[in-house]
Design an enzyme around this catalytic site. Sequence first.
Site, PDB file in Angstrom:
ATOM      1  N   GLY A 121       0.808  -1.219   0.000  1.00 56.93           N
ATOM      2  CA  GLY A 121       0.000   0.000   0.000  1.00 56.93           C
ATOM      3  C   GLY A 121       0.840   1.267   0.000  1.00 56.93           C
ATOM      4  O   GLY A 121       0.437   2.290   0.558  1.00 56.93           O
TER       5      GLY A 121
ATOM      6  N   ALA B 211      -1.001   4.298  -1.506  1.00 55.37           N
ATOM      7  CA  ALA B 211      -2.003   4.903  -0.608  1.00 55.37           C
ATOM      8  C   ALA B 211      -1.309   5.713   0.484  1.00 55.37           C
ATOM      9  O   ALA B 211      -1.734   6.824   0.820  1.00 55.37           O
ATOM     10  CB  ALA B 211      -2.875   3.824   0.010  1.00 55.37           C
TER      11      ALA B 211
ATOM     12  N   ASP C 287      -7.133   0.401   1.187  1.00 54.35           N
ATOM     13  CA  ASP C 287      -5.751   0.877   1.417  1.00 54.35           C
ATOM     14  C   ASP C 287      -5.725   2.293   1.986  1.00 54.35           C
ATOM     15  O   ASP C 287      -5.011   2.582   2.948  1.00 54.35           O
ATOM     16  CB  ASP C 287      -4.964   0.919   0.099  1.00 54.35           C
ATOM     17  CG  ASP C 287      -4.588  -0.454  -0.391  1.00 54.35           C
ATOM     18  OD1 ASP C 287      -5.201  -1.430   0.084  1.00 54.35           O
ATOM     19  OD2 ASP C 287      -3.705  -0.544  -1.254  1.00 54.35           O
TER      20      ASP C 287
HETATM   21  C1  MEV Z   1      -5.316  -5.952  -3.695  1.00 55.03           C
HETATM   22  O1  MEV Z   1      -4.447  -5.396  -2.700  1.00 55.03           O
HETATM   23  C2  MEV Z   1      -6.563  -6.500  -3.084  1.00 55.03           C
HETATM   24  C3  MEV Z   1      -7.597  -7.017  -4.074  1.00 55.03           C
HETATM   25  O2  MEV Z   1      -8.672  -7.537  -3.304  1.00 55.03           O
HETATM   26  C4  MEV Z   1      -8.090  -5.928  -5.005  1.00 55.03           C
HETATM   27  C5  MEV Z   1      -8.917  -4.828  -4.316  1.00 55.03           C
HETATM   28  O3  MEV Z   1      -9.438  -5.033  -3.227  1.00 55.03           O
HETATM   29  O4  MEV Z   1      -9.085  -3.747  -4.941  1.00 55.03           O
HETATM   30  C6  MEV Z   1      -7.026  -8.150  -4.902  1.00 55.03           C
END
Ligand code: MEV
Length: 321
Positions: free
Chosen positions: A107, A110, A152
């Site tokens: 993240g 973010a 995030d």
């Molecule tokens: C990515 O970090 C997590 C997923 O679930 C995609 C999302 O939630 O946008 C794969």
Amino acid sequence: MESKASAPGKAILFGEHAVVFGQPALAFAVDKRAYVSLKKSSGKKSTIKSTDLNFEASFDLSRGIDILKNQKKGIVNYILGALSLGHDGSPLEIELSMEMPVGAGMGSSAAVTVATLAAAYNLHHKNIDISNLAKKAHEVELMVQGAASPLDTAVSTNGGLVYLDENSEISSHQAYLDNSLILGYTSYRGNTGEMVDSVRKRRERFPQIMDPVIESVGNITRQALKLLSQDNLDKEYLGELMNINQGLLDSMGVNTPELSRMIFNARKYGALGSKITGAGGGGSIIAFCPGKLEEVLHILQKTDSAINADFSKEGVLIHHK
Ligand code: MEV
């Protein structure tokens, strides 16, 4: 005048991919942060420097990126996106420092977005509450990457343990996971959009098989939330939930040999649970290793990169001098 803010990275504990189909997800802020400092500049252009990421760029904020002296354009786009909402376009000297790897599913985008927005609002003496800051940061993510769940940016803003429920509502929770988490990451980053798309296709081909898988992941996440709220955490139960979640992620097709190697090595050396964290297809794993932190770190670092990512209660912070 100078304004400095920081925000933490995140790791998803449970529910990645299933969250895309309306199931809940559970993620926490890690004690690795992005720091952004903004200083009004007397020059004509803005400059951005990051010693940690080894890059330097200069650009005109009103016209976008002008000169970029290296490849880290991705992260700069988030900074520019955040400044387009929180700053008036006048030249700035921007400094970015990162305690986490970029592009490893922690993240980082973010965290950089939230820190930049907070520093910009502070520079202009504007007050913004946490939930509006999270909304603005999510707007920036949507602007830059097209699609993103609000998870995030909510974690980077709020800190702590964040639950995204079936209605995309965010809530903050307590957790008692003292110093027992490791993030291992491969050098190759999976493409989140492609991974999400491949799970969607598999679900379309095998709806009767994949729908229950996705629901099961949702049930795991709901159970994990209950478990984590108890004072006396049943660690083995939590680990087992992670391992079951991993099996289901594997059935979605997002595992890779490298991720698998780390996941099984972590378990072999004492992790109670280990699974992919984030989109998979490369990227990162998370291992829950109470009492076995050193052993698991050591084995993962032999073949890949790994860090002790402790749980952090701190969300976004303004750093006053
Ligand atoms: C990515 O970090 C997590 C997923 O679930 C995609 C999302 O939630 O946008 C794969």
